[in-house]
Design an enzyme around this catalytic site. Sequence first.
Site, short mmCIF file in Angstrom:
data_model
loop_
_atom_site.label_atom_id
_atom_site.label_comp_id
_atom_site.label_asym_id
_atom_site.label_seq_id
_atom_site.Cartn_x
_atom_site.Cartn_y
_atom_site.Cartn_z
CD GLU A 560 37.00 78.08 58.92
OE1 GLU A 560 36.79 78.86 59.30
OE2 GLU A 560 37.08 76.96 60.11
CG ASP A 648 32.58 67.50 48.93
OD1 ASP A 648 31.55 66.67 50.07
OD2 ASP A 648 33.31 67.32 49.44
#
Lengths: 740, 607
Positions: A560, A648
């Site tokens: 975000e 990730d």
Amino acid sequence: MQAKKRYLILLSAGACLVLLFYLGGVQLPAASRSRHDRSRNGHRLEQPWPHFSDPLHPFLPWDQTDTEDYNLHISPRQKRDINTSVYKGKRCRMDSCFDFSLCRKNGFKVYVYPQQKGEKISESYQNILSTIEGSRFYTSDPGQACLFVLSLDTLDRDQLSPQYVHNLKTKVQNLPLWNDGRNHLIFNLYSGTWPDYTEDLGFDIGQAMLAKASISTENFRPNFDVSIPLFSKEHPRTGGERGYLKYNSIPPFRKYMLVFKGKRYLTGIGSDTRNALYHVHNAEDVVLLTTCKHGKDWQKHKDARCDKDNAEYDKYDYKEMLHNSTFCLVPRGRRLGSFRFLEALQAACVPVMLSNGWELPFSEIIDWNTAAVIGDERLLLQIPTTVRSIHQDKILSLRQQTQFLWEAYFSSVEKIVLTTLEIIQDRVLEHASRSSLMWNSHPGGLFALPQYSGYLGDFPFYYDTLGIRPYPKFTAVIHAVSPLVSQSQPILKLLAAVAKSQYCAQIIVLWNCDKPLPAKHRWPATSVPVIVIEGENKVMSSRFLPYEIIVTDAVLSLDEDTVLSTTEVDFAFTVWQSFPERIVGYPARSHFWDSNKERWGYTSKWTNDYSMVLTGAAIYHRYYHFLYTNYLPTSLKSMVDQLANCEDILMNFLVSAVTKLPPIKVTQKKQYKETMMGQSSRASRWADPDHFAQRQTCMNKFASWFGAMPLVHSQMRLDPVLFKDQVSILRKKYRDIERL
Amino acid sequence: MYTSGKYSSRGPALIPRMKTKHRIYYITLFSVVLLGLIATGMFQFWPHSIESTADWTLDKRSVHDAPLIRLPVSSPIPERGDLSCRMHTCFDVYRCGYNPKNRIKVYIYPLQRFVDELGVPISSTGLSREYNDLLSAISDSDFYTDDVTRACLFIPSIDVLNQNSLRIRETAQALAMLPRWDKGMNHLLFNMLPGGPPDYNTALDVPRDRALLAGGGFSTWTYRQGYDVSIPVYSPLSADVDLPERQPGASVVIPEEKLSEMYTILKSIPHRQVEEMQRQARWFWEAYFSSMKAIGLTTLQIINDRIYPYAARTYEQWNNPPVVKWSSVNSPLFLPLIPPRAPGFTAVVLTYDRVESLFRVITEISKVPSLAKLLVVWNNQNKSPPEETLWPKISVPLKVVRTKENKLSNRFFPYDEIETEAVLAIDDDIIMLTSDELQFGYEVWREFPDRLVGYPGRLHLWDHEMGKWKYESEWTNEVSMVLTGAAFYHKYFNYLYTYKMPGDIKNWVDAHMNCEDIAMNFLVANITGKAPIKVTPRKKFKCPECTAIDGLSLDQTHMVERSECINKFASVFGTMPLKVVEHRADPVLYKDDFPEKLKSFPNIGSL
């Protein structure tokens, strides 16, 4: 008068003669020509199949097709039901000996019997069992199971072997869930013993399936048994060594054309071929060596050639030959399979099979003609000519395929076991089974899950083969964790920038914030649809769920607080289109081996190379969402969820394990880099001091599950062609990337 | 004819001695000649022309002319089909032997009509139309031989396509009577409709011992894996395809137990997949099953592949329709592999007589850490290369090869002296590339060993006005080619350029002394389906001290010619294989605000 008459007669006779020769002369060459024509078409001495002038009947008279003889009374299923009683044991097939109904409710789940106290289990079998228990197929509830695996060690059924388990017959019969072996899978490497080496396991396997090494085509029950490779005790449980091929040299020939080094059995089963090898050995480029020195009393049986053979045998080093030969002979031993097979495969030495009747490993799915030369023991003397006639291009391709197959299915016990299970799963879920292309081309069947899609074009791996390109738009998935309080929040800027991209099809906001969903009007109006989904468990892994609303091939994954411009997004997407199987992203990270601490290290420093790109801003194929969710074990995913970190890294591990290639970093504006590097963003988890240490731990945990470090380094970054060139900025398509 | 010819040829010799009493002799002679002539004429001009005469015996034969064979009641019957038969147990490969074409030879028995002792035929239909078509097709194919001693596979002319028209026992006896039967070894039978009431076996009931069976409707129990061949049931009435080998691309296999779920299963198949399957199935049908000819030849090809597996068609060859192949690529360097840095690269410098410049290039390149060897291709036949002592002293081996002709393609020859897989092709005037640029180029090549990795990039564009391709070297945002004045690539492409370049491109390039780099870009893109990689900002190879004529590159006619090259190559390749990309590769920290001395490749950046 006389003379006149005479001349007349003479003249007419002459004319007739000329006519005769003329006509005959024409005919003769015509006849010889047509004979010549035919002889050119394959030296036809006799007539080929004649062309009959008769009106022939069709083989199936019209009236017969409608008679009930051809509209069978009983359905194939009824017929099969009748057959099932007959087709048991040696004639078992899935239809007659396997209960599909057990798999219908819970899918393909595998149960492993609990290990009995006092039962010795070999290391190899222990590896097989722990692989299954660690796999996504495992269930501890027999009621859920579709397939059952014994905890009794059945690998070595050679009575003379120390590993041999006695009284297996009674032990198996006493198992409460045995059910005559129905839906059971039995692993076996060795069966039978001197002198006949039968393929009998020494106990009644009932209707169980066999995953067996050295299985012969006579005993192999097609699409029921699975032929597995013979592997040694030292074969690693996970990971496994990579293939030895480091580069494709041109021309592809190596020092030796064909080599073999192994035992020679002077008499008995399987001795013929190895005994005859010396005929083909030329001590130059065809080096086939045998020794008689094995067993206790070899000297008693030795023949006239033994001493000479033994001397020649000692002259050569096996490893040296293996690495420097184009082809490796894999003749049968006492049993059909031998260790030579996997050794050759790993060494990129194209196996030349001389083992008549051996059902090659995973023959159900592997097209061995693309990686091996299947010879015939009866034609041993032709083998050198045959391998010499194989074209360079073919050698280049065979050699690469050996490496692909080795790494995809054979390099560890885990791969062998999972391949076996996947083959059976493909049979059980026939409508969602892999195509031959998926099994036989990179990245192989273990990474290409058919449950994702039956259409090859939905995967990132087959675009070139199909001659198609990925869908030219992407879906942005923004991971939102903080409440929406102000209109100047980064997420709203991001949303606007991404929506402006000409390649953006839709934006998905994954609401993983504890606060309730903001009202619809709070989101900015965009030209593309914005879909907000509430994360179910608000966990990190949910950002990689294979949401059905992702309809594009490409996913742009975003945090975000990511700062990106439309130009940057556009450029990254055009790069991704050239590398659809990789992750294409902006900020990069690197791993290194910390030799002091003897573990993997993680670094976010500016380095000259990288091996990961952060998925807070990266484009990749949506298939990786499916793979992340369905391929990775729960243990790793829940670790990520608990830490709310490392997702990730895990994604980078997964994609590099599939592609064997590094991700791709594209250029980015400086300001974005600083927010990420400086870890200054308010809500950022990057600010957490534990964050970095956690990531280090994650790396080592992941590396241990993968069995090796899959990450690969890259030293390059992809920039727009005119990036920072001294030319008018107006000429530049992606000029915005250079502006600060 | 010959006899008459002989007589008449004697005629003239007798004339001088002719007397009245010899008249009778002459009349006889004349009549003989005349009769001969009439006979010849009859033969020549009777209903057929000369040409059809030769074919007469082939064309208008009737099945009723086939010899009638009476089967004694006690004639032996073969064993039932042996279910354990496999190629290595029941097939005699020695008959097929080694042959350079890797093609089996197939013999077809001449047609015979078999009847039992009472004269009743063994089959109600005799030779069917379909079996006749099939045998004709095989006899017209390359597989056929009429020499029974050279044959590897034997096909009986006894038609067993439909079991229901056969008398089982007598058919079996007939098979056993075939002269080369030998327990059915290497014999191939074709059967479409096996089994009859009451048990409807799924394989032909005729006892056939070891004979191979190409059959329709096999079940998994009667099919001898790797021995029998599963073929579709051919019927002009229906297109009922029973797939021969596993063809997952073209059909959905649903077990009967799952019939209730069929609708869900079928609905779950994506639309694109359905289209794909329809196309695939249609192609299978057309290529392999649409006619008896296709069925027969496909069966023989399958058996051929088993006997010569190393020459076998691959799965892709069997399954990929040619239309897909057009745009699809299967790169010959398909293994994802980043080769180690250590072997380094071989620099190949093509030179004519610019010795001074050449020496400077050699000196510059020798500073690149990963240089393994330098190969100078001396393309001047009129002049010898300088003496050994005059060459720059460098730390890696330097070899000079002299060419026989001054051709551009000599630059791309796969010289044995190139022992590394990486080749750096470099012109003898490229002195502007820094050691960092070259080393970085090599590092990038390692990440993309199947691509061309070069410095200045070029582009092809479609010229809408002219309706043809155009070459572009201006400041573009896109790249589809790299110049090979300095480019890294795999040695494999040298081999391809020299031996596999399509059409006359190679000779054309040599004749025009231009466009060898465009040809190489076409070749690599066509076989890999991938774009080249442009590294570093470098835009042209302009050397500082080069004067007005900057090599050839600025010449206007040269540019026109390069556009023509693109058009010519595109037409030879039949497609435009070049791929356009918008990126170039730079070192990770290129132009980043970071101490230069900590960068691996600081010396990069000039245009």
